[in-house]
Design a protein around this motif. Structure first.
Motif, PDB file in Angstrom:
ATOM      1  N   GLU A 387     -12.716   1.597 -10.344  1.00  0.00           N
ATOM      2  CA  GLU A 387     -11.885   1.287 -11.504  1.00  0.00           C
ATOM      3  C   GLU A 387     -10.639   2.167 -11.504  1.00  0.00           C
ATOM      4  N   SER A 388     -10.833   3.468 -11.258  1.00  0.00           N
ATOM      5  CA  SER A 388      -9.688   4.382 -11.190  1.00  0.00           C
ATOM      6  C   SER A 388      -8.781   4.035 -10.017  1.00  0.00           C
ATOM      7  N   ALA A 389      -9.400   3.737  -8.868  1.00  0.00           N
ATOM      8  CA  ALA A 389      -8.617   3.405  -7.677  1.00  0.00           C
ATOM      9  C   ALA A 389      -7.798   2.140  -7.886  1.00  0.00           C
ATOM     10  N   ARG A 390      -8.350   1.190  -8.634  1.00  0.00           N
ATOM     11  CA  ARG A 390      -7.628  -0.060  -8.889  1.00  0.00           C
ATOM     12  C   ARG A 390      -6.305   0.210  -9.619  1.00  0.00           C
ATOM     13  N   ASN A 391      -6.332   1.124 -10.585  1.00  0.00           N
ATOM     14  CA  ASN A 391      -5.106   1.457 -11.317  1.00  0.00           C
ATOM     15  C   ASN A 391      -4.073   2.097 -10.399  1.00  0.00           C
ATOM     16  N   VAL A 392      -4.540   2.963  -9.486  1.00  0.00           N
ATOM     17  CA  VAL A 392      -3.623   3.610  -8.552  1.00  0.00           C
ATOM     18  C   VAL A 392      -3.007   2.581  -7.617  1.00  0.00           C
ATOM     19  N   VAL A 393      -3.836   1.711  -7.064  1.00  0.00           N
ATOM     20  CA  VAL A 393      -3.365   0.708  -6.111  1.00  0.00           C
ATOM     21  C   VAL A 393      -2.341  -0.221  -6.750  1.00  0.00           C
ATOM     22  N   GLU A 394      -2.561  -0.592  -7.989  1.00  0.00           N
ATOM     23  CA  GLU A 394      -1.705  -1.575  -8.633  1.00  0.00           C
ATOM     24  C   GLU A 394      -0.450  -0.978  -9.264  1.00  0.00           C
ATOM     25  N   PHE A 395      -0.522   0.288  -9.715  1.00  0.00           N
ATOM     26  CA  PHE A 395       0.592   0.832 -10.484  1.00  0.00           C
ATOM     27  C   PHE A 395       1.191   2.119  -9.929  1.00  0.00           C
ATOM     28  N   ALA A 396       0.571   2.731  -8.921  1.00  0.00           N
ATOM     29  CA  ALA A 396       1.081   4.020  -8.432  1.00  0.00           C
ATOM     30  C   ALA A 396       1.086   4.090  -6.914  1.00  0.00           C
ATOM     31  N   ASN A 397       1.339   2.985  -6.256  1.00  0.00           N
ATOM     32  CA  ASN A 397       1.347   2.940  -4.795  1.00  0.00           C
ATOM     33  C   ASN A 397       2.741   2.633  -4.278  1.00  0.00           C
ATOM     34  N   ASN A 398       3.734   3.269  -4.873  1.00  0.00           N
ATOM     35  CA  ASN A 398       5.117   2.956  -4.535  1.00  0.00           C
ATOM     36  C   ASN A 398       5.482   3.323  -3.104  1.00  0.00           C
ATOM     37  N   ASP A 399       4.863   4.388  -2.574  1.00  0.00           N
ATOM     38  CA  ASP A 399       5.199   4.816  -1.214  1.00  0.00           C
ATOM     39  C   ASP A 399       4.277   4.214  -0.160  1.00  0.00           C
ATOM     40  N   GLY A 400       3.354   3.351  -0.576  1.00  0.00           N
ATOM     41  CA  GLY A 400       2.455   2.694   0.365  1.00  0.00           C
ATOM     42  C   GLY A 400       1.346   3.573   0.889  1.00  0.00           C
ATOM     43  N   ALA A 401       1.144   4.747   0.268  1.00  0.00           N
ATOM     44  CA  ALA A 401       0.121   5.676   0.757  1.00  0.00           C
ATOM     45  C   ALA A 401      -1.278   5.084   0.671  1.00  0.00           C
ATOM     46  N   TYR A 402      -1.469   4.143  -0.250  1.00  0.00           N
ATOM     47  CA  TYR A 402      -2.813   3.605  -0.470  1.00  0.00           C
ATOM     48  C   TYR A 402      -2.910   2.127  -0.088  1.00  0.00           C
ATOM     49  N   ASP A 403      -2.077   1.731   0.876  1.00  0.00           N
ATOM     50  CA  ASP A 403      -2.137   0.340   1.357  1.00  0.00           C
ATOM     51  C   ASP A 403      -3.499   0.042   1.987  1.00  0.00           C
ATOM     52  N   GLU A 404      -4.052   1.005   2.737  1.00  0.00           N
ATOM     53  CA  GLU A 404      -5.354   0.789   3.368  1.00  0.00           C
ATOM     54  C   GLU A 404      -6.431   0.587   2.306  1.00  0.00           C
ATOM     55  N   LEU A 405      -6.365   1.388   1.251  1.00  0.00           N
ATOM     56  CA  LEU A 405      -7.315   1.248   0.152  1.00  0.00           C
ATOM     57  C   LEU A 405      -7.143  -0.105  -0.538  1.00  0.00           C
ATOM     58  N   ALA A 406      -5.895  -0.528  -0.730  1.00  0.00           N
ATOM     59  CA  ALA A 406      -5.636  -1.817  -1.372  1.00  0.00           C
ATOM     60  C   ALA A 406      -6.208  -2.962  -0.548  1.00  0.00           C
ATOM     61  N   THR A 407      -6.015  -2.883   0.774  1.00  0.00           N
ATOM     62  CA  THR A 407      -6.538  -3.926   1.664  1.00  0.00           C
ATOM     63  C   THR A 407      -8.060  -3.954   1.620  1.00  0.00           C
ATOM     64  N   TYR A 408      -8.665  -2.785   1.646  1.00  0.00           N
ATOM     65  CA  TYR A 408     -10.133  -2.703   1.608  1.00  0.00           C
ATOM     66  C   TYR A 408     -10.676  -3.282   0.310  1.00  0.00           C
ATOM     67  N   MET A 409     -10.079  -2.907  -0.809  1.00  0.00           N
ATOM     68  CA  MET A 409     -10.560  -3.380  -2.106  1.00  0.00           C
ATOM     69  C   MET A 409     -10.402  -4.901  -2.232  1.00  0.00           C
ATOM     70  N   LYS A 410      -9.327  -5.415  -1.673  1.00  0.00           N
ATOM     71  CA  LYS A 410      -9.115  -6.865  -1.697  1.00  0.00           C
ATOM     72  C   LYS A 410     -10.158  -7.582  -0.847  1.00  0.00           C
ATOM     73  N   ARG A 411     -10.431  -7.032   0.334  1.00  0.00           N
ATOM     74  CA  ARG A 411     -11.405  -7.636   1.240  1.00  0.00           C
ATOM     75  C   ARG A 411     -12.809  -7.592   0.636  1.00  0.00           C
ATOM     76  N   MET A 412     -13.117  -6.507  -0.050  1.00  0.00           N
ATOM     77  CA  MET A 412     -14.430  -6.349  -0.667  1.00  0.00           C
ATOM     78  C   MET A 412     -14.507  -6.977  -2.053  1.00  0.00           C
ATOM     79  N   LYS A 413     -13.397  -7.615  -2.460  1.00  0.00           N
ATOM     80  CA  LYS A 413     -13.310  -8.260  -3.780  1.00  0.00           C
ATOM     81  C   LYS A 413     -13.569  -7.275  -4.903  1.00  0.00           C
ATOM     82  N   LEU A 414     -12.924  -6.104  -4.744  1.00  0.00           N
ATOM     83  CA  LEU A 414     -13.032  -5.050  -5.754  1.00  0.00           C
ATOM     84  C   LEU A 414     -11.768  -4.953  -6.591  1.00  0.00           C
ATOM     85  N   ARG A 415     -10.825  -5.876  -6.385  1.00  0.00           N
ATOM     86  CA  ARG A 415      -9.598  -5.917  -7.175  1.00  0.00           C
ATOM     87  C   ARG A 415      -9.526  -7.211  -7.981  1.00  0.00           C
TER      88      ARG A 415
END
Length: 415
Positions: A387-415
């Protein structure tokens, strides 16, 4: 029956100091000598809860169970001192299974001689770990990234030099809690044949002025003297918290500054010291710690994949009496569980089998029915983290540091 004064006195001491395992085992032996087998079994269960692989406790458990099952009062059996090789987690469960007779059938339904994954546990300070990445089940993406970002340059220094790269600086392992970041760090040390120096925040932070900074400097000095060394700092976010958020905590700001200084190649010689950090909240780490030469590389350590879940379950059940356990079937039913969750399942199933053994007065192994019951009681523990990671991925990933996390969460249907 009136209590023996010796037993009464020992029980009084145990009530005040329940962690005294050796004293509890002595109480069990005395109770068994007096044919109070039901009382003895209760204390056996407590002892095995403290140390599931204790040879003395298992011997007493078998003696009391046999007495209750047979109805007769067997002659007292001397409890031998367990040899060093059979104490604690090194207890030979295969021998114990043979002693209890034919009640134990094949442990795992797919047991084909597959090598057991090494356990995550205490690593002797400044002793090369006996595990390597090949013994980490699954996590192929993590292994690949470690090879590219750290191990490859170290194994091929001339090639790294030709391409103008190196393994200096730090590497940050991040992801949900309970997924094996410490275990992976010790496996990296094993790959490098380096000393493993695990540090927890409690070993650094001190309430006295300047003590935390001195502790941190001393830790780096010890690592430098024992190079090659993997210096592993757990919960690094608690140590390197964003200084912009520490306006009321001047003491912690100076600790962050000290960590920056120790990691800076311009102010310290860290040749042969490979700094690995672990955190569940990389977004809370000070931006200066993420600059080149510090924790400038991040690797996401995700929930265990099916192969990793099989390996983790096998490890946590391998030193316990089990029968007909289908590891692959359990792995399919535990998608979304962390390594810590899987350990909880194994422990809960063990407690269920032990409770049933105590009721029946005879030892029986852990079966799939115990696993099934444990699974009805345990849910994944990482939902709040995602839940916390979802907020970071969606609203605080301006520099792309968490692109890998975003991809993983999308693949695992956690977003």
């Amino acid at each position: 029956m009136t209590d023996d004064p010796v037993i009464t006195e020992l029980l009084t001491v145990l009530e005040q100091n329940p962690e005294l395992l050796s004293l509890r085992l002595r109480v069990v032996e005395l109770l068994a000598d007096r044919e109070r087998y039901a009382d003895a079994l209760t204390h056996c269960a407590t002892a095995l809860g403290q140390d599931p692989g204790n040879a003395v406790a298992m011997t007493l458990l078998q003696r009391c169970s046999a007495a209750l099952a047979g109805g007769a009062s067997p002659a007292p059996v001397a409890v031998p001192e367990a040899p060093e090789s059979m104490r604690g987690n090194g207890f030979d469960w295969a021998a114990a299974e043979a002693e209890v007779g034919d009640i134990i059938k094949p442990a795992f339904v797919d047991d084909d001689g597959e090598p057991l994954a090494a356990a995550e546990g205490d690593v002797d300070l400044f002793q090369p770990p006996k595990i390597s990445l090949s013994e980490v089940g699954g996590m192929e993406n993590v292994k690949r990234q470690l090879e590219l970002s750290l191990l490859g340059p170290l194994r091929n220094p001339e090639l790294a030099k030709a391409f103008g790269t190196s393994a200096r600086g730090g590497l940050l392992l991040y992801g949900p809690p309970g997924c094996g970041k410490t275990f992976i760090a010790s496996a990296v040390a094993g790959e490098l044949g380096a000393n493993f120096y695990p540090i927890e925040i409690a070993e650094i932070l001190d309430i006295h002025l300047g003590a935390s900074e001195r502790n941190l400097h001393q830790i780096f000095e010890v690592a430098r003297r024992n190079a090659p060394c993997v210096l592993f700092i757990d919960e690094v976010d608690a140590l390197g918290y964003k200084r912009s958020q520490l306006s009321g905590s001047a003491g912690l700001r100076t600790v962050v500054n000290q960590l920056l200084t120790e990691m800076d190649s311009a102010t310290g010689d860290n040749e042969g010291v490979y700094i690995l950090g672990a955190t569940n909240h990389p977004w809370d780490i000070d931006v200066a710690l993420r600059r080149p030469g510090r924790f400038d590389r991040m690797i996401l350590v995700t929930l265990p994949d099916p192969d990793a879940r099989v390996s983790i379950l096998r490890h946590h059940l391998k030193d316990r009496p089990v029968e007909g356990i289908d590891l692959k079937a359990i792995a399919l039913r535990t998608d979304g569980f962390s390594g810590a969750d899987l350990a909880h399942i194994a422990t809960s199933a063990t407690q269920l089998a032990m409770a049933d053994s105590l009721r029946a007065g005879a030892v029986r192994p852990i079966r799939m029915s115990d696993i099934d019951q444990a699974l009805t009681q345990i849910r994944p523990s990482t939902n709040a983290w995602f839940e916390s990671a979802r907020n970071v991925v969606e609203f605080a990933n301006n520099d792309g540091a968490y692109d890998e996390l975003a991809t993983y969460m999308k693949r695992m249907k956690l977003r």
